[in-house]
Write a protein that holds these residues in place. Structure first.
Motif, PDB file in Angstrom:
ATOM      1  N   VAL A 119       0.837  -1.205   0.000  1.00  0.00           N
ATOM      2  CA  VAL A 119       0.000   0.000   0.000  1.00  0.00           C
ATOM      3  C   VAL A 119       0.871   1.254   0.000  1.00  0.00           C
ATOM      4  N   GLY A 120       1.949   1.235   0.789  1.00  0.00           N
ATOM      5  CA  GLY A 120       2.868   2.373   0.811  1.00  0.00           C
ATOM      6  C   GLY A 120       3.520   2.612  -0.540  1.00  0.00           C
ATOM      7  N   THR A 121       3.856   1.529  -1.248  1.00  0.00           N
ATOM      8  CA  THR A 121       4.465   1.653  -2.573  1.00  0.00           C
ATOM      9  C   THR A 121       3.499   2.304  -3.559  1.00  0.00           C
ATOM     10  N   ILE A 122       2.257   1.854  -3.541  1.00  0.00           N
ATOM     11  CA  ILE A 122       1.233   2.448  -4.422  1.00  0.00           C
ATOM     12  C   ILE A 122       1.030   3.917  -4.069  1.00  0.00           C
ATOM     13  N   SER A 123       0.962   4.201  -2.776  1.00  0.00           N
ATOM     14  CA  SER A 123       0.768   5.575  -2.332  1.00  0.00           C
ATOM     15  C   SER A 123       1.936   6.464  -2.759  1.00  0.00           C
ATOM     16  N   GLY A 124       3.155   5.964  -2.618  1.00  0.00           N
ATOM     17  CA  GLY A 124       4.334   6.731  -3.009  1.00  0.00           C
ATOM     18  C   GLY A 124       4.340   7.055  -4.490  1.00  0.00           C
ATOM     19  N   PHE A 125       3.970   6.066  -5.302  1.00  0.00           N
ATOM     20  CA  PHE A 125       3.921   6.287  -6.755  1.00  0.00           C
ATOM     21  C   PHE A 125       2.871   7.341  -7.112  1.00  0.00           C
ATOM     22  N   VAL A 126       1.659   7.167  -6.581  1.00  0.00           N
ATOM     23  CA  VAL A 126       0.569   8.096  -6.889  1.00  0.00           C
ATOM     24  C   VAL A 126       0.873   9.487  -6.336  1.00  0.00           C
ATOM     25  N   ASN A 127       1.493   9.544  -5.159  1.00  0.00           N
ATOM     26  CA  ASN A 127       1.820  10.827  -4.551  1.00  0.00           C
ATOM     27  C   ASN A 127       2.887  11.563  -5.362  1.00  0.00           C
ATOM     28  N   GLY A 128       3.909  10.830  -5.804  1.00  0.00           N
ATOM     29  CA  GLY A 128       4.972  11.446  -6.581  1.00  0.00           C
ATOM     30  C   GLY A 128       4.496  11.955  -7.920  1.00  0.00           C
ATOM     31  N   MET A 129       3.490  11.300  -8.481  1.00  0.00           N
ATOM     32  CA  MET A 129       3.023  11.670  -9.810  1.00  0.00           C
ATOM     33  C   MET A 129       1.858  12.640  -9.797  1.00  0.00           C
ATOM     34  N   ALA A 130       0.964  12.505  -8.824  1.00  0.00           N
ATOM     35  CA  ALA A 130      -0.262  13.304  -8.869  1.00  0.00           C
ATOM     36  C   ALA A 130      -0.655  13.911  -7.522  1.00  0.00           C
ATOM     37  N   SER A 131       0.184  13.781  -6.500  1.00  0.00           N
ATOM     38  CA  SER A 131      -0.063  14.413  -5.192  1.00  0.00           C
ATOM     39  C   SER A 131      -1.327  13.927  -4.496  1.00  0.00           C
ATOM     40  N   ILE A 132      -1.753  12.687  -4.748  1.00  0.00           N
ATOM     41  CA  ILE A 132      -2.959  12.192  -4.073  1.00  0.00           C
ATOM     42  C   ILE A 132      -2.694  10.865  -3.364  1.00  0.00           C
ATOM     43  N   GLY A 133      -1.431  10.628  -2.999  1.00  0.00           N
ATOM     44  CA  GLY A 133      -1.090   9.380  -2.319  1.00  0.00           C
ATOM     45  C   GLY A 133      -1.758   9.231  -0.972  1.00  0.00           C
ATOM     46  N   GLY A 134      -2.092  10.356  -0.327  1.00  0.00           N
ATOM     47  CA  GLY A 134      -2.742  10.288   0.973  1.00  0.00           C
ATOM     48  C   GLY A 134      -4.104   9.631   0.919  1.00  0.00           C
ATOM     49  N   LEU A 135      -4.774   9.724  -0.225  1.00  0.00           N
ATOM     50  CA  LEU A 135      -6.091   9.095  -0.355  1.00  0.00           C
ATOM     51  C   LEU A 135      -5.975   7.581  -0.255  1.00  0.00           C
ATOM     52  N   VAL A 136      -4.904   7.033  -0.816  1.00  0.00           N
ATOM     53  CA  VAL A 136      -4.691   5.579  -0.769  1.00  0.00           C
ATOM     54  C   VAL A 136      -4.516   5.128   0.679  1.00  0.00           C
ATOM     55  N   ILE A 137      -3.682   5.860   1.422  1.00  0.00           N
ATOM     56  CA  ILE A 137      -3.440   5.521   2.824  1.00  0.00           C
ATOM     57  C   ILE A 137      -4.716   5.688   3.648  1.00  0.00           C
ATOM     58  N   ALA A 138      -5.467   6.740   3.381  1.00  0.00           N
ATOM     59  CA  ALA A 138      -6.698   7.001   4.145  1.00  0.00           C
ATOM     60  C   ALA A 138      -7.718   5.887   3.937  1.00  0.00           C
ATOM     61  N   VAL A 139      -7.887   5.445   2.693  1.00  0.00           N
ATOM     62  CA  VAL A 139      -8.812   4.335   2.410  1.00  0.00           C
ATOM     63  C   VAL A 139      -8.381   3.091   3.172  1.00  0.00           C
ATOM     64  N   TYR A 140      -7.103   2.804   3.126  1.00  0.00           N
ATOM     65  CA  TYR A 140      -6.573   1.618   3.794  1.00  0.00           C
ATOM     66  C   TYR A 140      -6.794   1.693   5.308  1.00  0.00           C
ATOM     67  N   ALA A 141      -6.484   2.865   5.896  1.00  0.00           N
ATOM     68  CA  ALA A 141      -6.624   3.024   7.342  1.00  0.00           C
ATOM     69  C   ALA A 141      -8.083   2.931   7.777  1.00  0.00           C
ATOM     70  N   LEU A 142      -8.991   3.511   6.978  1.00  0.00           N
ATOM     71  CA  LEU A 142     -10.411   3.468   7.328  1.00  0.00           C
ATOM     72  C   LEU A 142     -10.992   2.066   7.218  1.00  0.00           C
ATOM     73  N   SER A 143     -10.340   1.196   6.453  1.00  0.00           N
ATOM     74  CA  SER A 143     -10.817  -0.183   6.320  1.00  0.00           C
ATOM     75  C   SER A 143     -10.260  -1.084   7.412  1.00  0.00           C
ATOM     76  N   ALA A 144      -9.352  -0.565   8.223  1.00  0.00           N
ATOM     77  CA  ALA A 144      -8.711  -1.351   9.269  1.00  0.00           C
ATOM     78  C   ALA A 144      -9.298  -1.002  10.636  1.00  0.00           C
ATOM     79  N   SER A 145      -8.665  -1.528  11.663  1.00  0.00           N
ATOM     80  CA  SER A 145      -9.166  -1.310  13.023  1.00  0.00           C
ATOM     81  C   SER A 145      -8.533  -0.096  13.688  1.00  0.00           C
ATOM     82  N   ILE A 146      -7.663   0.609  12.991  1.00  0.00           N
ATOM     83  CA  ILE A 146      -6.957   1.756  13.560  1.00  0.00           C
ATOM     84  C   ILE A 146      -7.943   2.899  13.835  1.00  0.00           C
ATOM     85  N   SER A 147      -7.738   3.621  14.928  1.00  0.00           N
ATOM     86  CA  SER A 147      -8.620   4.738  15.266  1.00  0.00           C
ATOM     87  C   SER A 147      -8.323   5.927  14.353  1.00  0.00           C
ATOM     88  N   LEU A 148      -9.286   6.843  14.229  1.00  0.00           N
ATOM     89  CA  LEU A 148      -9.081   8.032  13.401  1.00  0.00           C
ATOM     90  C   LEU A 148      -8.001   8.929  13.992  1.00  0.00           C
TER      91      LEU A 148
END
Length: 231
Positions: A119-148
């Motif tokens: 997930v970090g690799t995908i986020s890094g690629f998307v972030n470096g190219m289009a500045s939206i890598g945080g969306l990938v991490i946010a989706v992943y975190a919201l699907s897990a048990s981690i608190s906001l």
């Protein structure tokens, strides 16, 4: 810029994506992405002392390793590929995942270190190219048990690490210009004001409302990415 800073302080993500879509009609991607990296670093430094104790360090380490693998390819891609296509593809994925999250979907393997690195690799690629890598991490975190609270803390430190790393790559490719820092200096006070207000507002919202706001923000940004690709 102030509204984007507010969302960054509140949720930990969304600043670069919102600014990218606002600036894309007047600036090329090679000017916007480095500018977003500079502003994201400053935003993280601004509130990092307040979230440090809530950082999930195993998550952060695995995501950061993956992002360091993906970022150089994204930076290179800014010069040779079409960022609009990448944003569109990412937008489709984020939109579908957001709909699933609204329906209560959870990713059972979300705590796997290997999956975190991917997930970090995908986020890094998307972030470096289009500045939206945080969306990938946010989706992943919201699907897990981690608190906001932990998700926001992880994103704050993650963006600092990966954006400093990305700036070295941008500098090596000659994408960091004097105008980058001039524009950053102009935008900085407005962004930091919104960032501070958003951070303070976090504690006034219930957990379920925060989650709904985060998913709604993801869906809105995904739709913007798709619209930017199609129009």
């Amino acid at each position: 810029m102030s509204a984007a800073g507010f969302m960054r302080g509140l949720s930990g993500f969304g600043f670069s994506a919102l600014c990218f879509f606002a600036l894309s009609p007047i600036l090329p991607p090679m000017a916007i992405v480095p500018l977003m990296f500079v502003l994201e670093c400053t935003a993280s430094l601004h509130i990092m002392p307040k979230v440090w104790s809530h950082v999930p360090w195993r998550w952060l380490l695995a995501l950061s390793i993956g992002a360091m693998l993906g970022t150089p390819f994204g930076v290179y891609g800014v010069a040779v590929w079409q960022p609009e296509v990448v944003r569109g593809i990412a937008g489709i994925g984020v939109l579908l995942a957001s709909i699933a999250l609204l329906r209560g979907w959870r990713f059972t393997a979300a705590d796997s270190t290997l999956v975190l690195v991917v997930v970090g690799t995908i986020s890094g690629f998307v972030n470096g190219m289009a500045s939206i890598g945080g969306l990938v991490i946010a989706v992943y975190a919201l699907s897990a048990s981690i608190s906001l609270l932990s998700m926001r803390a992880a994103l704050v430190v993650f963006f600092l690490i990966i954006d400093i790393y990305g700036l070295f790559w941008f500098g090596g490719h000659g994408f960091l210009k004097t105008n980058t820092f001039i524009l950053a200096a102009i935008a900085l006070p407005i962004m930091l004001l919104g960032n501070r207000i958003g951070f303070a507002y976090f504690d006034r919202i219930q957990e379920t409302t925060r989650r709904y706001i985060s998913i709604s923000l993801l869906m809105g940004l995904a739709l913007l990415a798709l619209a930017d690709t199609l129009i």
